[in-house]
Design a protein around this motif. Structure first.
Motif, short mmCIF file in Angstrom:
data_model
loop_
_atom_site.label_atom_id
_atom_site.label_comp_id
_atom_site.label_asym_id
_atom_site.label_seq_id
_atom_site.Cartn_x
_atom_site.Cartn_y
_atom_site.Cartn_z
N ASP A 1 46.23 -12.36 -7.93
CA ASP A 1 47.29 -11.36 -8.01
C ASP A 1 47.68 -10.81 -6.65
N ASN A 2 47.21 -11.46 -5.59
CA ASN A 2 47.57 -11.00 -4.26
C ASN A 2 49.08 -11.10 -4.08
N GLU A 3 49.67 -9.96 -3.76
CA GLU A 3 51.14 -9.86 -3.69
C GLU A 3 51.75 -10.88 -2.74
N ILE A 4 51.17 -10.95 -1.55
CA ILE A 4 51.73 -11.86 -0.54
C ILE A 4 51.58 -13.30 -0.98
N PHE A 5 50.42 -13.64 -1.56
CA PHE A 5 50.19 -15.01 -2.01
C PHE A 5 51.20 -15.39 -3.09
N ARG A 6 51.35 -14.51 -4.05
CA ARG A 6 52.26 -14.82 -5.15
C ARG A 6 53.69 -14.99 -4.67
N ARG A 7 54.09 -14.14 -3.72
CA ARG A 7 55.46 -14.29 -3.23
C ARG A 7 55.63 -15.60 -2.50
N ARG A 8 54.58 -16.09 -1.89
CA ARG A 8 54.68 -17.36 -1.16
C ARG A 8 54.73 -18.55 -2.09
N VAL A 9 54.08 -18.46 -3.25
CA VAL A 9 53.96 -19.67 -4.07
C VAL A 9 54.70 -19.64 -5.39
N GLU A 10 55.14 -18.47 -5.82
CA GLU A 10 55.81 -18.47 -7.12
C GLU A 10 57.24 -18.96 -6.99
N HIS A 11 57.70 -19.65 -8.02
CA HIS A 11 59.08 -20.11 -8.12
C HIS A 11 59.48 -21.08 -7.03
N ILE A 12 58.53 -21.70 -6.37
CA ILE A 12 58.94 -22.75 -5.42
C ILE A 12 58.36 -24.09 -5.86
N ALA B 1 53.42 -5.52 12.66
CA ALA B 1 54.54 -6.47 12.75
C ALA B 1 55.01 -6.61 14.18
N GLU B 2 55.06 -5.48 14.91
CA GLU B 2 55.47 -5.53 16.31
C GLU B 2 54.51 -6.37 17.13
N ALA B 3 53.24 -6.28 16.78
CA ALA B 3 52.23 -6.99 17.57
C ALA B 3 51.96 -8.39 17.07
N HIS B 4 52.76 -8.87 16.12
CA HIS B 4 52.58 -10.22 15.56
C HIS B 4 51.22 -10.44 14.97
N ARG B 5 50.64 -9.39 14.39
CA ARG B 5 49.32 -9.57 13.81
C ARG B 5 49.45 -10.15 12.42
N PRO B 6 48.51 -11.03 12.00
CA PRO B 6 48.54 -11.47 10.61
C PRO B 6 48.48 -10.27 9.71
N PRO B 7 49.14 -10.22 8.57
CA PRO B 7 49.95 -11.27 7.97
C PRO B 7 51.35 -11.46 8.54
N ILE C 1 52.89 -13.84 5.56
CA ILE C 1 54.11 -13.50 4.83
C ILE C 1 55.25 -14.34 5.38
N ARG C 2 56.16 -14.72 4.51
CA ARG C 2 57.24 -15.62 4.92
C ARG C 2 58.32 -14.85 5.64
N ALA C 3 59.10 -15.56 6.46
CA ALA C 3 60.09 -14.91 7.33
C ALA C 3 61.04 -13.98 6.58
N ASP C 4 61.63 -14.49 5.51
CA ASP C 4 62.62 -13.64 4.83
C ASP C 4 61.96 -12.49 4.10
N GLN C 5 60.74 -12.73 3.61
CA GLN C 5 60.03 -11.64 2.92
C GLN C 5 59.65 -10.56 3.92
#
Lengths: 124, 371, 300
Positions: free
Chosen positions: B197-208, C190-196, C271-275
């Motif tokens: 249920d990790n939010e970031i994980f789900r956003r990365r993999v759902e619906h793709i 985010a400014e420091a480019h740290r994961p995520p 996290i992905r670019a657009d997200q």
């Protein structure tokens, strides 16, 4: 598993007939080199019945050529390319008939019985 | 002076991935055509790991060939062995004794668990989570240690023989396997808590990377790829072999057909593997582990197709005998190759960052793609 | 004269502390991942960062021959300078800078130019893509960052960070302005480019990051400026929202913040670019604005 012999001209018709009967799942497609002739094998499956059907096409060893079944069974694109690559069978109307595993510039078809490693393509 | 719309030229960018990947999928190359961020074309290139296994089968006797199948899909070696041995046994008319069949079931499910663990770690690594990779490998090491204790090897076991298996399992070993199961179960539930249920994980993999069931069927997909699109087809119960004929079915499907669905199916399959292991352990009886096999093994002039449900899907062997000890033809049906056929359809329209996640969810091993 | 001396000492101390943070990250990350981390080079592996930096400094100086001659060379320096200059606003180093927040906001935004210079100057498709993405990321998150700093400034009635610290009796602002604290933390990462939020660097799995063509001294400068920026943001967080305080307390707060940042690196996927953009514009800005409104309402 019933093995059905099909002639080259009847191949498409038979394949489409199998599709109509529910044998839509491509299990495998390959060739067997018997030196005097090549035998092409198609295995199709009907998932509802859980049944397999084998189609066998005998081809001339010197100029093997069949129509491609990919317009009706898309799951054969890579298998047909593989047989082309390793056996030299040409498929008419295949969307992208290029070598799959060997480099594009490779000459020879290694899975033929007359092909040996020592000399590359051997014309014997 | 702002340029007119027609003067702004957009070019397609060609991006080459591979053949060497940081994401551990093997030597696979794909060229992506990008329009800005979006993928508009995919061309896969394979064959970097082609080792000529099918030709080799014509040059080695049935017995001499036994170490080779381990190396097709080296992460699921037991399944490679089962496919080859199963095809051979079908031609030779030999049936392995019950104890051997149960042992085969045990090692196959252990292997499936290990393979999925590796897949899980690398899939999450592709998506950017660094730590699960190390956790899953810790578990995988334990499974590999178990297999090493039984067979002598971590990855390429050469454990199965025509007629049975080569090494018998001692009671000590069976107890170890049984003791490991609750530990693995607990770890598995930890992973699900952290990841599912990790939010970031789900956003990365759902619906793709969505593929629908009918499409999947026509392309010959198998394994989790097929089941995650809603098709309840699992060879273990639809075409039972060995000990699976006695086990009630546990087929895991998901209807979404996206990358997240494939993840869920595989994780659930890991849980099923653990349950199956317990069932198999209960079925172990004392007895011989090898049937009687002729001294000189010759394949009769027949042909057969024998397939098993590997971690990646239907792994089959089409074996043609010609009366000698050498095969006339041995064709390997690799699940990863069929699963790759839909790659361009899965990727087109998505962004570059999704490409790695989707490729990871297909779970390919180049060893079996290229052979 | 004294100021010059202080500046010199601070200038030399910061890379040392950055090197320490590098070691700390590697050990902590390792422990979270069931590994040891560097523990051989020196007691507990403390000299590892030094060894790595010596190695980097001794490498051959390479530059792609199609690279832009001065953009390429200038980029690492442009990355390094603003971060170092930003330290001047911290109350422990200069308690009299009355434009503290304004200054640091402005100086940090110069960091973007360095990345653009690296991306364009490398003359590589992939560096350029990475550089553009990084630019978009940094520019987007500057707004929430500044808004998050505005809350405490308003509460304390000054842009001077020393004043902000002294106004945090009895409660540090993290308790009275939790939304603001959260936003500063996220925007800072985010400014420091740290994961995520590290897609520009981890994209180097796919597309190489903006500093792909750099090696040796230039790369070392990028690394040092990255950890210096992390140090700065943790210090800023400690001062603005956690109440500053005596050196030992401040040190603990900074280390605590850094530890949480490292913990997030171990736990979360990328996290992905657009997200990422959506998060910055559609979530953090409303959050920080809400924080400000809350502050106003509370004071009325």
């Amino acid at each position: 598993m019933i093995k059905q012999s099909v002639s080259v001209d009847k191949l498409i018709e038979t394949a489409r007939h199998c599709l109509k009967e529910g044998f839509v799942y491509p299990v495998l497609h390959t060739a067997v080199d018997y030196e005097t002739h090549l035998e092409l094998i198609y295995i199709l499956r009907n998932l509802e019945q859980g049944d397999d059907r084998i189609l066998s096409v005998i081809l001339d060893a010197n100029a093997p050529s069949v129509p491609s079944l990919t317009p009706w069974i898309p799951g054969l694109i890579f298998q047909e390319r593989e047989v082309y690559d390793l056996f030299g069978v040409s498929y008419d109307h295949h969307p992208h008939l290029t070598r799959l595993l060997l480099p594009d510039k490779f000459r020879g078809h290694p899975l033929r019985k007359h092909y040996t490693l020592a000399e590359g393509e051997v014309t014997s | 002076m702002t340029p007119n719309r027609e003067e702004i030229v957009q070019e397609e960018l060609m991006l080459n991935l591979g053949p060497q990947h940081p994401s551990t999928h093997g030597v696979f190359r794909m060229v992506l055509d990008l329009q800005g961020e979006t993928i508009v074309g995919v061309t896969p290139y394979m064959g970097y790991l082609h080792r000529g296994f099918e030709k080799l089968a014509e040059r080695r006797t049935a017995i001499q060939y036994q170490p080779y199948p381990d190396r097709w899909d080296y992460l699921a070696a037991m399944f490679d062995e089962m496919a080859y041995i199963g095809a051979g046994e079908a031609l030779l008319g030999i049936q392995a004794p019950r104890r051997a069949q149960v042992l085969r079931g045990i090692v196959m499910e252990l292997n499936r668990f290990a393979s999925h663990l590796l897949w899980l770690g690398t899939f999450l690594l592709d998506v950017g989570a660094l730590s699960p990779f190390l956790y899953t490998f810790r578990e995988r090491e334990m499974v590999l240690d178990l297999l090493m204790e039984l067979t002598g090897a971590r990855l390429t076991y050469a454990y199965m023989r025509f007629g049975g298996v080569h090494h018998d399992a001692e009671d000590v070993w069976l107890k170890k396997v049984r003791a490991g199961i609750p530990y693995f179960r607990q770890r598995l539930s930890e992973y699900r808590t952290l990841i599912d249920d990790n939010e970031i994980f789900r956003r990365r993999v759902e619906h793709i990377g969505i593929i629908d069931g009918t499409h999947a069927l026509h392309y010959g997909l198998s394994g989790p790829m097929l089941r995650a699109s809603g098709v309840p087809w699992d060879l273990r119960w639809k075409r039972p072999y060995g000990i699976y004929a006695e086990i009630p079915p546990r087929i895991i499907t998901d209807l979404a057909g996206d990358t997240y669905a494939r993840y869920k199916v595989r994780v659930e399959e890991m849980a099923v593997s653990l349950d199956l292991l317990e069932i198999f352990l209960d079925l172990v009886e004392s007895g011989p582990i090898m049937a009687s096999v002729p001294k000189v093994v010759k394949f009769p002039k027949q042909e057969t197709y024998f397939a098993v449900e590997g971690p990646r899907g239907e792994l089959g062997v089409y074996l043609v005998g010609n009366g000698t000890a050498y095969a006339q033809r041995m064709k390997i049906r690799p699940p990863s190759l069929f699963n790759l056929q839909v790659l361009s359809q899965l990727l087109i329209g998505h962004m570059v960052s999704d490409a790695v996640a989707i490729l990871g969810s297909i779970d390919i091993v180049l060893g079996e793609v290229d052979r | 004269m004294k100021a010059l001396l202080v500046a010199l000492v601070v200038g030399m101390a910061i890379p040392a502390v950055a090197a320490f943070l590098l070691w700390y990250e590697r050990r902590l990350l390792a422990r979270l991942q069931v590994r040891h981390g560097p523990n051989r080079v020196g007691p507990q592996g403390l000299w590892q960062s030094l060894a790595d930096i010596i190695k980097l400094l001794s490498k051959a100086d390479t530059m792609p021959h199609t690279a832009h001659p001065w953009l390429f060379r200038l980029a690492p320096v442009m990355a390094f300078l603003p971060v170092f200059m930003a330290f001047a606003s911290l109350p422990e180093l200069d308690p009299h800078m009355n434009i503290g927040i304004l200054y640091l906001s402005a100086i940090l935004s110069l960091e973007v130019l360095a990345i653009l210079a690296a991306g364009i100057g490398s003359h590589s498709k992939y560096a350029l893509l990475g550089g553009l993405r990084a630019t978009a990321q940094m520019v987007s998150y500057e707004v929430p960052l500044t808004l998050a700093l505005l809350g405490p400034a308003m509460a304390a009635g000054s842009l001077n960070l020393a004043t902000i610290v002294s106004h945090q009796h009895p409660l540090p602002y993290i308790l009275t302005q939790p939304l603001g604290a959260l936003s500063l933390f996220i925007a800072g990462m985010a400014e420091a480019h740290r994961p995520p939020f590290d897609l520009t660097e981890a994209e180097s799995e796919l597309v190489a990051g903006y500093h792909v063509e750099y090696s040796g001294v230039r790369f070392a400068l990028f690394v040092v400026s990255e950890y210096a920026q992390l140090l700065f943001l943790a210090w800023l967080m400690a001062v603005v929202y956690l109440g500053g305080g005596p050196i030992w307390s401040l040190g603990l707060k900074i280390l605590g913040t850094v530890s949480v940042v490292i913990w997030l690196r171990a736990t979360l996927p990328r996290i992905r670019a657009d997200q990422l953009m959506a998060l910055g514009w559609k979530v953090l800005i409303p959050l920080t604005s809400l924080n400000l409104l809350w502050l106003v309402a509370w004071n009325l």
